[in-house]
Design a protein around this motif. Structure first.
Motif, PDB file in Angstrom:
ATOM      1  N   LEU A 197      -8.073  18.904  -0.395  1.00 21.49           N
ATOM      2  CA  LEU A 197      -6.875  18.167  -0.014  1.00 21.49           C
ATOM      3  C   LEU A 197      -7.331  16.724   0.110  1.00 21.49           C
ATOM      4  CD1 LEU A 197      -3.916  18.072   0.925  1.00 21.49           C
ATOM      5  CD2 LEU A 197      -4.772  18.341   3.251  1.00 21.49           C
ATOM      6  N   VAL A 198      -6.655  15.828  -0.596  1.00 22.56           N
ATOM      7  CA  VAL A 198      -7.078  14.431  -0.649  1.00 22.56           C
ATOM      8  C   VAL A 198      -5.922  13.530  -0.223  1.00 22.56           C
ATOM      9  CG1 VAL A 198      -7.961  12.592  -2.152  1.00 22.56           C
ATOM     10  CG2 VAL A 198      -8.654  14.979  -2.545  1.00 22.56           C
ATOM     11  N   VAL A 199      -6.227  12.562   0.635  1.00 21.22           N
ATOM     12  CA  VAL A 199      -5.270  11.526   1.022  1.00 21.22           C
ATOM     13  C   VAL A 199      -5.857  10.194   0.589  1.00 21.22           C
ATOM     14  CG1 VAL A 199      -4.121  10.352   2.938  1.00 21.22           C
ATOM     15  CG2 VAL A 199      -4.348  12.841   2.966  1.00 21.22           C
ATOM     16  N   LEU A 200      -5.070   9.441  -0.175  1.00 15.59           N
ATOM     17  CA  LEU A 200      -5.503   8.128  -0.659  1.00 15.59           C
ATOM     18  C   LEU A 200      -4.572   7.055  -0.126  1.00 15.59           C
ATOM     19  CD1 LEU A 200      -5.530  10.160  -3.510  1.00 15.59           C
ATOM     20  CD2 LEU A 200      -7.068   8.310  -4.034  1.00 15.59           C
TER      21      LEU A 200
ATOM     22  N   VAL B  42      -4.809   6.580  -9.407  1.00 12.89           N
ATOM     23  CA  VAL B  42      -5.538   7.406  -8.431  1.00 12.89           C
ATOM     24  C   VAL B  42      -7.044   7.230  -8.602  1.00 12.89           C
ATOM     25  CG1 VAL B  42      -6.075   9.782  -7.758  1.00 12.89           C
ATOM     26  CG2 VAL B  42      -3.699   9.087  -8.153  1.00 12.89           C
ATOM     27  N   SER B  43      -7.501   7.258  -9.863  1.00 20.09           N
ATOM     28  CA  SER B  43      -8.929   7.059 -10.125  1.00 20.09           C
ATOM     29  C   SER B  43      -9.112   6.373 -11.471  1.00 20.09           C
ATOM     30  CB  SER B  43      -9.686   8.392 -10.107  1.00 20.09           C
ATOM     31  OG  SER B  43      -9.266   9.214 -11.160  1.00 20.09           O
ATOM     32  N   GLU B  44     -10.308   5.829 -11.655  1.00 17.64           N
ATOM     33  CA  GLU B  44     -10.666   5.146 -12.893  1.00 17.64           C
ATOM     34  C   GLU B  44     -12.078   5.576 -13.262  1.00 17.64           C
ATOM     35  OE1 GLU B  44     -10.602   1.011 -11.856  1.00 17.64           O
ATOM     36  OE2 GLU B  44      -8.557   1.111 -11.108  1.00 17.64           O
TER      37      GLU B  44
ATOM     38  N   HIS C  40     -12.248   5.111  -6.984  1.00 18.56           N
ATOM     39  CA  HIS C  40     -10.867   4.999  -6.525  1.00 18.56           C
ATOM     40  C   HIS C  40     -10.657   3.577  -6.012  1.00 18.56           C
ATOM     41  CE1 HIS C  40     -10.470   9.365  -6.741  1.00 18.56           C
ATOM     42  NE2 HIS C  40     -11.657   9.430  -6.171  1.00 18.56           N
ATOM     43  N   PRO C  41      -9.559   2.941  -6.384  1.00 16.68           N
ATOM     44  CA  PRO C  41      -9.322   1.562  -5.948  1.00 16.68           C
ATOM     45  C   PRO C  41      -8.880   1.444  -4.487  1.00 16.68           C
ATOM     46  CG  PRO C  41      -7.545   2.291  -7.361  1.00 16.68           C
ATOM     47  CD  PRO C  41      -8.567   3.386  -7.352  1.00 16.68           C
ATOM     48  N   GLY C  42      -8.657   2.561  -3.826  1.00 19.32           N
ATOM     49  CA  GLY C  42      -8.250   2.545  -2.418  1.00 19.32           C
ATOM     50  C   GLY C  42      -9.104   3.490  -1.598  1.00 19.32           C
ATOM     51  N   SER C  43      -8.818   3.568  -0.315  1.00 21.72           N
ATOM     52  CA  SER C  43      -9.537   4.471   0.592  1.00 21.72           C
ATOM     53  C   SER C  43      -9.174   5.922   0.297  1.00 21.72           C
ATOM     54  CB  SER C  43      -9.169   4.153   2.043  1.00 21.72           C
ATOM     55  OG  SER C  43      -9.654   2.888   2.413  1.00 21.72           O
ATOM     56  N   VAL C  44     -10.176   6.804   0.444  1.00 18.71           N
ATOM     57  CA  VAL C  44      -9.999   8.229   0.174  1.00 18.71           C
ATOM     58  C   VAL C  44     -10.501   9.048   1.354  1.00 18.71           C
ATOM     59  CG1 VAL C  44     -10.657  10.156  -1.338  1.00 18.71           C
ATOM     60  CG2 VAL C  44     -10.338   7.870  -2.306  1.00 18.71           C
ATOM     61  N   PHE C  45      -9.673  10.017   1.766  1.00 18.98           N
ATOM     62  CA  PHE C  45     -10.072  11.020   2.744  1.00 18.98           C
ATOM     63  C   PHE C  45      -9.991  12.366   2.023  1.00 18.98           C
ATOM     64  CE2 PHE C  45      -8.202   7.520   5.010  1.00 18.98           C
ATOM     65  CZ  PHE C  45      -9.013   7.340   6.127  1.00 18.98           C
TER      66      PHE C  45
ATOM     67  N   THR D 206       0.835  -1.190   0.000  1.00 17.52           N
ATOM     68  CA  THR D 206       0.000   0.000   0.000  1.00 17.52           C
ATOM     69  C   THR D 206       0.875   1.247   0.000  1.00 17.52           C
ATOM     70  OG1 THR D 206      -1.693  -1.161   1.268  1.00 17.52           O
ATOM     71  CG2 THR D 206      -1.837   1.225   1.238  1.00 17.52           C
ATOM     72  N   LYS D 207       0.460   2.234  -0.807  1.00 14.66           N
ATOM     73  CA  LYS D 207       1.151   3.515  -0.761  1.00 14.66           C
ATOM     74  C   LYS D 207       0.154   4.594  -0.336  1.00 14.66           C
ATOM     75  CE  LYS D 207       0.581   4.854  -5.605  1.00 14.66           C
ATOM     76  NZ  LYS D 207       1.248   5.188  -6.849  1.00 14.66           N
ATOM     77  N   GLY D 208       0.675   5.587   0.345  1.00 13.88           N
ATOM     78  CA  GLY D 208      -0.113   6.762   0.696  1.00 13.88           C
ATOM     79  C   GLY D 208       0.179   7.852  -0.306  1.00 13.88           C
ATOM     80  N   LEU D 209      -0.831   8.588  -0.673  1.00 14.95           N
ATOM     81  CA  LEU D 209      -0.693   9.659  -1.643  1.00 14.95           C
ATOM     82  C   LEU D 209      -1.473  10.862  -1.138  1.00 14.95           C
ATOM     83  CD1 LEU D 209       0.249  10.446  -4.578  1.00 14.95           C
ATOM     84  CD2 LEU D 209      -1.961   9.607  -5.332  1.00 14.95           C
ATOM     85  N   MET D 210      -0.834  12.020  -1.074  1.00 10.87           N
ATOM     86  CA  MET D 210      -1.497  13.256  -0.688  1.00 10.87           C
ATOM     87  C   MET D 210      -1.466  14.192  -1.886  1.00 10.87           C
ATOM     88  SD  MET D 210      -0.514  15.937   2.347  1.00 10.87           S
ATOM     89  CE  MET D 210      -0.639  14.679   3.596  1.00 10.87           C
TER      90      MET D 210
END
Length: 141
Positions: free
Chosen positions: A124-127, A135-137, A70-75, A50-54
């Motif tokens: 501001l988005v953290v994935l 990031v998105s599809e 998004h294939p991962g969790s999004v804040f 898993t990678k974190g992306l801001m």
């Protein structure tokens, strides 16, 4: 799976909110697409694969994103303006500066748009993304 990395990432989000600031004129999209600016990417050593992306997402007045997932969790956190969002079959909600939301992996983000026709908006988005994921599809038809 340890959750320590998730808590660290959430803490980084809280701290960075003060560092992102307001929308600047050079951040406003001019080609019809929202502007994504990656602030940080980090492989999470305590969350396997898993990678974190801001990043920030900037919308011009009246602009919207294509429906996506998004294939991962999004804040997401609104740092400027107002953003209207609709996830799956939920209601459309307009978020103001200081508001935030969470998206589970694979949720359909059917509406994501600037709520204003006169002012820009910025998120501001953290994935938390699986290795190799985008990031998105676009939402499959």
């Amino acid at each position: 799976m340890k959750t320590t990395g998730i808590y660290r990432l959430a803490a980084a989000l809280m701290v960075s909110v003060g560092l992102v600031g307001t929308v600047q004129a050079h951040d406003v999209p001019r080609d019809g697409k929202e502007v994504r600016a990656i602030l940080q990417t980090k492989q999470l050593p305590d969350v396997a694969h898993t990678k974190g992306l801001m990043l920030t997402v900037t919308y011009a007045p009246g602009q919207k994103s294509i429906p996506h997932l998004h294939p991962g969790s999004v804040f997401a956190y609104v740092v400027a303006g107002e953003v209207t969002s609709k996830l799956d079959d939920g209601a459309e909600i307009t978020y103001k500066v200081g508001d935030s939301w969470y998206e589970s992996p694979g949720m359909r983000h059917v509406v994501s748009r600037n709520a204003s026709d006169t002012n820009p908006a910025k998120l501001l988005v953290v994935l938390l993304l699986p290795d190799g994921a985008q990031v998105s599809e676009p939402i499959p038809k």
